[in-house]
Structure formats: C-alpha cells, structure tokens
Motif scaffolding. Sequence first.
Motif, short mmCIF file in Angstrom:
data_model
loop_
_atom_site.label_atom_id
_atom_site.label_comp_id
_atom_site.label_asym_id
_atom_site.label_seq_id
_atom_site.Cartn_x
_atom_site.Cartn_y
_atom_site.Cartn_z
N PRO A 1 0.82 -1.22 0.00
CA PRO A 1 0.00 0.00 0.00
C PRO A 1 0.85 1.28 0.00
CG PRO A 1 -0.85 -1.59 1.59
CD PRO A 1 0.46 -2.12 1.11
N LEU A 2 1.91 1.30 0.80
CA LEU A 2 2.74 2.50 0.87
C LEU A 2 3.47 2.74 -0.45
CD1 LEU A 2 4.07 4.85 2.32
CD2 LEU A 2 5.73 3.27 3.31
N GLY A 3 3.97 1.67 -1.07
CA GLY A 3 4.65 1.83 -2.35
C GLY A 3 3.72 2.36 -3.42
N THR B 1 13.89 12.30 -6.22
CA THR B 1 14.46 11.14 -6.92
C THR B 1 14.81 10.00 -5.96
OG1 THR B 1 15.26 12.48 -8.76
CG2 THR B 1 16.35 10.37 -8.39
N PRO B 2 15.48 10.27 -4.82
CA PRO B 2 15.72 9.17 -3.89
C PRO B 2 14.44 8.51 -3.38
CG PRO B 2 17.16 11.02 -3.37
CD PRO B 2 16.18 11.50 -4.41
N LEU B 3 13.38 9.30 -3.19
CA LEU B 3 12.11 8.70 -2.75
C LEU B 3 11.58 7.73 -3.80
CD1 LEU B 3 10.17 11.61 -1.00
CD2 LEU B 3 10.65 9.35 -0.04
N TYR B 4 11.76 8.07 -5.08
CA TYR B 4 11.30 7.17 -6.15
C TYR B 4 11.99 5.82 -6.03
CZ TYR B 4 10.20 5.60 -10.93
OH TYR B 4 9.75 4.90 -12.02
N PHE C 1 2.40 7.20 -6.45
CA PHE C 1 1.39 8.02 -7.13
C PHE C 1 1.55 9.49 -6.72
CE2 PHE C 1 -2.72 10.18 -6.64
CZ PHE C 1 -3.14 10.21 -7.97
N LEU C 2 1.67 9.73 -5.41
CA LEU C 2 1.86 11.10 -4.93
C LEU C 2 3.19 11.67 -5.40
CD1 LEU C 2 0.54 10.62 -1.26
CD2 LEU C 2 -0.58 11.89 -3.10
N LEU C 3 4.20 10.82 -5.44
CA LEU C 3 5.52 11.30 -5.87
C LEU C 3 5.50 11.69 -7.35
CD1 LEU C 3 8.35 11.65 -4.59
CD2 LEU C 3 8.99 9.53 -5.74
N LEU D 1 3.39 2.92 -14.18
CA LEU D 1 2.08 3.39 -14.64
C LEU D 1 1.42 4.28 -13.58
CD1 LEU D 1 -0.20 3.27 -16.75
CD2 LEU D 1 -1.03 1.19 -15.61
N THR D 2 1.47 3.85 -12.32
CA THR D 2 0.88 4.63 -11.23
C THR D 2 1.57 5.98 -11.09
OG1 THR D 2 0.40 2.56 -10.06
CG2 THR D 2 0.31 4.58 -8.77
N PHE D 3 2.90 5.99 -11.19
CA PHE D 3 3.66 7.23 -11.15
C PHE D 3 3.23 8.16 -12.28
CE2 PHE D 3 7.25 9.85 -12.45
CZ PHE D 3 7.73 10.35 -11.25
N GLY D 4 3.02 7.61 -13.47
CA GLY D 4 2.63 8.42 -14.63
C GLY D 4 1.28 9.08 -14.45
N VAL D 5 0.34 8.36 -13.85
CA VAL D 5 -0.98 8.95 -13.62
C VAL D 5 -0.86 10.12 -12.64
CG1 VAL D 5 -3.29 8.52 -12.68
CG2 VAL D 5 -2.18 6.79 -14.11
#
Length: 419
Positions: A201-203, A302-305, A208-210, A330-334
């Motif tokens: 869940p956290l990942g 970037t380190p958080l990613y 997504f937020l990142l 994909l989630t990051f892109g949205v």
Amino acid sequence: MFQVLSGIWALLIGIVLIMLGNGLHFTLIGLRGGIEGFSSSELAIVTSGYFIGFLSGARLTPRLIRRVGHVRVFAALGSFMSAGLIAFPLLTEPWAWTLLRILVGFCMSGIYVTAESWLNDAATNETRGKVLSAYMIAQTLGIIGAQGLLAMGDAQTAGLFIVASILVSISFAPILLSASAAPVTEVSRPMPLRDLFKGSPLGTVGIFLLGAAYATQSGMGAVFGTQIGLSAPQVALFVAMLFAGALLLQYPVGWLSDRMDRRKLIFGAALLGAASCLVGWLTGGGLWLLMAAAFFAGGVTTPLYALFLAYTNDYLSTEDMPAASGGLVLTFGVGAILGPLAAGWAMQQFDPFAFWLVLGGIFGAIALYALYRMTRRPTVPVSETESYLGVLPSTSAVAVESAGAWASEQAEAKDESEA
C-alpha cells in the motif's frame, strides 16, 4: 568502473545530449509561455500533455520495436521529437503546445525504452549496477547542463528551441553508431492496481503522490520562477537546483536505505521535502533561500522514487517484481499527469507561491501515510530487504525492471555468501 564505461561511453554521450535538448525545452516552455501570456492553468495542461504522451509511449513502443526493430523506431521517434521541438515557436497557442508536448513525451518515452534496452543488453550481472548508475548520472548531468544553455540564449526568439532540436538530432549519431545487435525488448505487463496495492500500500500510494510532486517540480518550476519575476538565468538556476539536489542526495539516502527501516527513511525524506517547501513559501522571493528550498525539495524526490521501488520489492517474490515495476511506473505516470493540473489551478486561483503549498502538501501526505503504515505492518529485517539502486523518475519500465533484477541478484548473492 573505467572498464564498464569503455563499452557504453558512446551511448552515455548520446543520453547526455538528449537530456540537454529535453531539459532545455522543459524549462523553456515555462519561460516562453509566460512571455506569450499563457495562464498557470494553461501551462499546467501543456505540462501534463508531456506525461500523457510519455505514458502512451511506454505502452506502445515495445510493440513498435517488435514489429519494425530498434533502429527504425529510434530513428523515427528522434525525427518526430526534433520536429516537434522546432515547431513550438511556430504556433504559440496553448492547444498547439499541448499537442506538441504529447508528441514529445511519446517520442521521449520510446527513446528511453530503446536506449535502455541497448544499455541493459551491454551490461552483465556483475556490471549492471554500475551501468545503471552511470546512466542515471548522465541523465541528471544533461538536465542540469541544459539550464546553463538556457541562460545563454533569449527565450523570446526561436533560437533556443532550435538548439534543443539540434541537440536531440545529433544525439542519435553516437547511439546508433555504437549500438550492438538489437536486443530483445520485453516489458512485463503491469501488475493490476488492486494486486499492487495489496502487496505494498505504501509503495503504491507513495509513488502516485511522488509522480504528482516530480511533474509539478519539473514542469511548473519554471512557470513559478517566471511569475514571481526571476530573470531567465535565475529561473535556470532554480530548475538546476531541483536536479542538483537529487544528484547529491541520492548516495546518502541509498546508504541509509540498506541500513534502516525504509518506512522511517521515507517519512524523514518526505518531511524534509515538506519543510523545504514551507521555507520556499515563506521566503517571499528571497533568492538564496529559494534556491536552498529547491535543492532539498528536489533532492528528496528522486531518492524517494528509488526508495518506493525498493520498499515495494521487499514484499514481493522475485517472479512478481517485473510486473510490479510496470505497475509502479504506470501509477507514477498517472500522478504525474494530475500533479501539474492541481498546481496550475492553485497558482491561478491564489498566487504563484501556491506552487510550494501544493508541493508541500504532497510531501506532507507521503510523510503522514508512511507514519500510518508503520502501525499496520511489522518491519522487514534489514537483512531480508532488497538492495537499493538509484533510478530516476524519468526512466522507462526497462530501466526499472533492470534495477529490480539487479537488486534481486544482489540479494541472492548475499544469501549464498551467508549460507
């Protein structure tokens, strides 16, 4: 390390040139858009267009490569991207720029997939980590260097757009002339969101937020700088500081990542990002405090990613990692599509400094959710976690999957040595 670089130096030079062109156009859009009188909301839509194209390219490029081959796809996408960059000053309308940004994002995503496939093919199990690290450094240096080029030109003319187009055009020569036989490009089908969230869940929520934070920084940073009255060289320095922070903080965060509970590190990094945004909001335009805020806010992104990727892999089997990597990309892109829209709306409704409020709110949400997840799941022992490897948010699923494979190999080697 020199032996590793000797086999991929031409590819890395090509990547630096591509990032010089792409990084130049990213900041130039914010500057020229302000000169043309585009509103924050209009520039936010233009910014989001890039990430719409990027997501589309990530899904479609592997199919094109399987159909016609790496070289043809690479050359075609490069030609379209170069043409798109030079077309921006020809029609300075928000709708036209949005379409061009979709095109450039699509082409850039495909170029990443192709170049990363060649780099991955050139690496062995022993050198993969060093190759990926060199690739990330080359990308970041290209983006930072692009800001220096911006300060040398005039955003009111077509000259800088032409420079960006030329850089992208000549970048393909070292890549195509040095590339070996075309490798097989296989990108795993992204894991369904429900399964991804169930596994981490956290990942899932965090990345997504990142995505929203990264796109807001890279796409709306120049817009913010222009609207508060910074000169072109100052805007260039502001954007450069966002990425310089990422380059310098990557190693210490990675070192800590392999030695402590990653959720605590995610919480701490996000809290630092939120505090930096608060400083940026309170500066009132003070130049050096503004630069410091950009350094640390961009420095933790970037380190958080990479942290979210590593943390997610900690809870997955080796077989599920490639599919999870695709799902996270994909989630990051949205998130990257939605972030600039939120920032643009806030800057339009209130004032340009709402840029920091939106960005700080995103980092604050990450920190709070990480704190909540600490109460819901026991800590994974450090000895059982996957290795951390710095991966830039701008890379494709090819590099992310490669990094995951490297982390898995390192963990297996560690288990064997302990046994």
